[in-house]
Design a protein around this motif. Structure first.
Motif, PDB file in Angstrom:
ATOM      1  N   ARG A 196     -47.375  -7.245 -28.365  1.00 57.42           N
ATOM      2  CA  ARG A 196     -47.991  -5.994 -27.923  1.00 57.42           C
ATOM      3  C   ARG A 196     -47.071  -5.209 -26.999  1.00 57.42           C
ATOM      4  NH1 ARG A 196     -54.241  -7.844 -26.606  1.00 57.42           N
ATOM      5  NH2 ARG A 196     -55.030  -7.624 -28.725  1.00 57.42           N
ATOM      6  N   LYS A 197     -46.146  -5.892 -26.387  1.00 58.76           N
ATOM      7  CA  LYS A 197     -45.165  -5.214 -25.535  1.00 58.76           C
ATOM      8  C   LYS A 197     -43.912  -4.836 -26.336  1.00 58.76           C
ATOM      9  CE  LYS A 197     -46.779  -7.449 -21.303  1.00 58.76           C
ATOM     10  NZ  LYS A 197     -47.373  -6.205 -20.770  1.00 58.76           N
ATOM     11  N   ASN A 198     -44.059  -4.877 -27.652  1.00 58.64           N
ATOM     12  CA  ASN A 198     -42.996  -4.492 -28.579  1.00 58.64           C
ATOM     13  C   ASN A 198     -41.793  -5.421 -28.490  1.00 58.64           C
ATOM     14  OD1 ASN A 198     -42.342  -2.746 -30.714  1.00 58.64           O
ATOM     15  ND2 ASN A 198     -40.989  -1.529 -29.408  1.00 58.64           N
ATOM     16  N   LEU A 199     -42.055  -6.678 -28.188  1.00 60.16           N
ATOM     17  CA  LEU A 199     -41.013  -7.698 -28.160  1.00 60.16           C
ATOM     18  C   LEU A 199     -41.178  -8.598 -29.379  1.00 60.16           C
ATOM     19  CD1 LEU A 199     -41.249  -8.595 -24.374  1.00 60.16           C
ATOM     20  CD2 LEU A 199     -39.371  -7.371 -25.485  1.00 60.16           C
ATOM     21  N   LYS A 200     -40.100  -8.767 -30.117  1.00 56.72           N
ATOM     22  CA  LYS A 200     -40.181  -9.554 -31.340  1.00 56.72           C
ATOM     23  C   LYS A 200     -40.341 -11.029 -30.989  1.00 56.72           C
ATOM     24  CE  LYS A 200     -38.398  -9.094 -35.981  1.00 56.72           C
ATOM     25  NZ  LYS A 200     -37.352  -8.457 -36.819  1.00 56.72           N
ATOM     26  N   CYS A 201     -41.390 -11.646 -31.535  1.00 56.90           N
ATOM     27  CA  CYS A 201     -41.729 -13.019 -31.181  1.00 56.90           C
ATOM     28  C   CYS A 201     -42.076 -13.802 -32.440  1.00 56.90           C
ATOM     29  CB  CYS A 201     -42.908 -13.035 -30.208  1.00 56.90           C
ATOM     30  SG  CYS A 201     -43.431 -14.680 -29.717  1.00 56.90           S
ATOM     31  N   CYS A 202     -41.615 -15.041 -32.492  1.00 54.00           N
ATOM     32  CA  CYS A 202     -41.958 -15.940 -33.596  1.00 54.00           C
ATOM     33  C   CYS A 202     -42.650 -17.165 -33.020  1.00 54.00           C
ATOM     34  CB  CYS A 202     -40.721 -16.351 -34.378  1.00 54.00           C
ATOM     35  SG  CYS A 202     -41.098 -17.504 -35.735  1.00 54.00           S
ATOM     36  N   CYS A 203     -43.838 -17.457 -33.503  1.00 54.22           N
ATOM     37  CA  CYS A 203     -44.570 -18.660 -33.111  1.00 54.22           C
ATOM     38  C   CYS A 203     -44.309 -19.744 -34.160  1.00 54.22           C
ATOM     39  CB  CYS A 203     -46.063 -18.376 -33.022  1.00 54.22           C
ATOM     40  SG  CYS A 203     -46.511 -17.243 -31.688  1.00 54.22           S
ATOM     41  N   VAL A 204     -43.957 -20.917 -33.684  1.00 50.84           N
ATOM     42  CA  VAL A 204     -43.625 -22.032 -34.572  1.00 50.84           C
ATOM     43  C   VAL A 204     -44.611 -23.166 -34.331  1.00 50.84           C
ATOM     44  CG1 VAL A 204     -41.863 -23.726 -35.215  1.00 50.84           C
ATOM     45  CG2 VAL A 204     -41.183 -21.407 -34.543  1.00 50.84           C
ATOM     46  N   ASP A 205     -45.227 -23.647 -35.396  1.00 50.57           N
ATOM     47  CA  ASP A 205     -46.141 -24.780 -35.289  1.00 50.57           C
ATOM     48  C   ASP A 205     -45.376 -26.045 -35.675  1.00 50.57           C
ATOM     49  OD1 ASP A 205     -48.217 -26.549 -35.216  1.00 50.57           O
ATOM     50  OD2 ASP A 205     -49.612 -25.294 -36.352  1.00 50.57           O
ATOM     51  N   ALA A 206     -45.053 -26.861 -34.668  1.00 52.90           N
ATOM     52  CA  ALA A 206     -44.300 -28.090 -34.906  1.00 52.90           C
ATOM     53  C   ALA A 206     -45.190 -29.331 -34.849  1.00 52.90           C
ATOM     54  CB  ALA A 206     -43.165 -28.221 -33.893  1.00 52.90           C
ATOM     55  N   ASP A 207     -46.499 -29.127 -34.838  1.00 51.44           N
ATOM     56  CA  ASP A 207     -47.433 -30.254 -34.814  1.00 51.44           C
ATOM     57  C   ASP A 207     -47.701 -30.688 -36.255  1.00 51.44           C
ATOM     58  OD1 ASP A 207     -49.115 -32.179 -33.917  1.00 51.44           O
ATOM     59  OD2 ASP A 207     -50.510 -30.841 -32.904  1.00 51.44           O
ATOM     60  N   ILE A 208     -46.722 -31.377 -36.843  1.00 52.52           N
ATOM     61  CA  ILE A 208     -46.772 -31.740 -38.265  1.00 52.52           C
ATOM     62  C   ILE A 208     -48.009 -32.601 -38.550  1.00 52.52           C
ATOM     63  CG2 ILE A 208     -45.520 -32.799 -40.180  1.00 52.52           C
ATOM     64  CD1 ILE A 208     -44.106 -30.394 -38.932  1.00 52.52           C
ATOM     65  N   GLY A 209     -48.760 -32.207 -39.579  1.00 55.05           N
ATOM     66  CA  GLY A 209     -49.953 -32.943 -39.963  1.00 55.05           C
ATOM     67  C   GLY A 209     -51.219 -32.442 -39.294  1.00 55.05           C
ATOM     68  N   LEU A 210     -51.077 -31.630 -38.265  1.00 56.34           N
ATOM     69  CA  LEU A 210     -52.235 -31.094 -37.531  1.00 56.34           C
ATOM     70  C   LEU A 210     -52.074 -29.586 -37.362  1.00 56.34           C
ATOM     71  CD1 LEU A 210     -52.556 -33.867 -34.797  1.00 56.34           C
ATOM     72  CD2 LEU A 210     -54.081 -33.528 -36.743  1.00 56.34           C
ATOM     73  N   ARG A 211     -51.987 -28.877 -38.480  1.00 59.25           N
ATOM     74  CA  ARG A 211     -51.734 -27.439 -38.443  1.00 59.25           C
ATOM     75  C   ARG A 211     -52.949 -26.677 -37.915  1.00 59.25           C
ATOM     76  NH1 ARG A 211     -50.072 -25.466 -44.006  1.00 59.25           N
ATOM     77  NH2 ARG A 211     -52.256 -24.993 -44.437  1.00 59.25           N
ATOM     78  N   ASP A 212     -52.746 -25.935 -36.821  1.00 55.00           N
ATOM     79  CA  ASP A 212     -53.836 -25.165 -36.226  1.00 55.00           C
ATOM     80  C   ASP A 212     -53.420 -23.760 -35.816  1.00 55.00           C
ATOM     81  OD1 ASP A 212     -55.844 -27.184 -36.289  1.00 55.00           O
ATOM     82  OD2 ASP A 212     -54.884 -28.159 -34.580  1.00 55.00           O
ATOM     83  N   LEU A 213     -52.145 -23.539 -35.599  1.00 50.64           N
ATOM     84  CA  LEU A 213     -51.687 -22.263 -35.061  1.00 50.64           C
ATOM     85  C   LEU A 213     -52.022 -21.099 -35.991  1.00 50.64           C
ATOM     86  CD1 LEU A 213     -50.277 -20.962 -32.672  1.00 50.64           C
ATOM     87  CD2 LEU A 213     -48.073 -21.503 -33.721  1.00 50.64           C
TER      88      LEU A 213
END
Length: 256
Positions: A29-46
């Motif tokens: 929202r502040k116009n900053l490019k961001c990537c969220c990574v879900d590294a909880d293998i087997g428990l995908r929730d993000l």
């Protein structure tokens, strides 16, 4: 310069995934490019907390196994152009993602985004240890109870052992009424106990659970938790934002 951040907790349910998703939204929202990574293998929730569960085709393990390219697994948020997600696999375990492969993926993501936020598995086992070499900075999430705080101390011991920088702390689900009555630690008390800088706290807010049940982020509405996350994001970016004082509301005996 791009930064990779790992969001950690000593025990499950402390709020890592919630913090990763909401901080990612706040940065975008502040116009900053961001990537969220879900590294909880087997428990995908993000993906669920970002409202992107129906968009997932490929995941991090597909990239790790070279079954698809990174751009094939990377998803763009449907409302925030600056926010993307690399989802975890629903099957498999942390053993399927080694440190070198994760580091390679993070290096590529840092070329595309200013901030890479990784939601780590809970605890201090191999799944977390494999993520440490590629990480620049850390955020530790805990709830204000003795069990979670003790487990958070184990995470700090691991970071010290690996000679990693001390994390910033977010205290989640803080019951402000219990803090006032003296029946719960304050956020600053938790930070002092763990000897880490306090990034902020998120109050216990029913809007968070309601949003999760709708498969969306509480950041999409105006509520105490969303206001707290905005303050956390501003501090994360280096702005001085004082913590709100928890004040007991005065009772009026006469109606106006």
């Amino acid at each position: 310069m791009s930064q990779s951040w790992l969001i950690l907790s000593g025990k499950g349910g402390a709020g890592k995934t919630m913090l990763t998703a909401s901080l990612g939204i706040a940065l975008a929202r502040k116009n900053l490019k961001c990537c969220c990574v879900d590294a909880d293998i087997g428990l995908r929730d993000l993906d669920l907390l970002l409202g992107m569960e129906n968009s997932v085709v490929f995941d991090m393990l597909d990239v790790a196994r070279k079954d698809c390219k990174l751009k094939g697994a990377l998803l763009r948020h449907h409302e925030l152009e600056q926010l993307s997600l690399l989802p975890a696999a629903q099957s498999g375990t942390s053993k399927d993602l080694d440190a070198d492969t994760y580091s390679r993926i993070i290096r590529k993501l840092k070329k595309q985004a200013a901030y890479v936020l990784t939601d780590a598995p809970a605890g201090i086992e191999r799944g977390v240890k494999n993520l440490l070499p590629a990480t620049d900075n850390f955020i530790l999430v805990t709830t204000p109870d003795d069990v979670a705080i003790r487990d958070a101390e184990r995470v700090l011991a691991l970071l010290d052992e690996k000679k990693k920088p001390r994390p910033m702390l977010v205290v989640n689900r803080l019951p402000e009424k219990l803090v006032l009555s003296g029946d719960c630690y304050s956020a600053q008390t938790v930070a002092n106990t763990l000897d880490v800088p306090l990034l902020g706290y998120i109050p216990d807010d029913p809007a968070v659970v309601a949003a999760i049940n709708r498969h969306e982020s509480f950041m999409m509405q105006d509520c105490p938790a969303a206001q707290a996350m905005d303050r956390i994001c501003r501090r994360f970016l280096g702005e001085y934002v004082p913590l709100p004082e928890i004040v007991k509301k005065r009772k009026w005996f006469f109606k106006k």
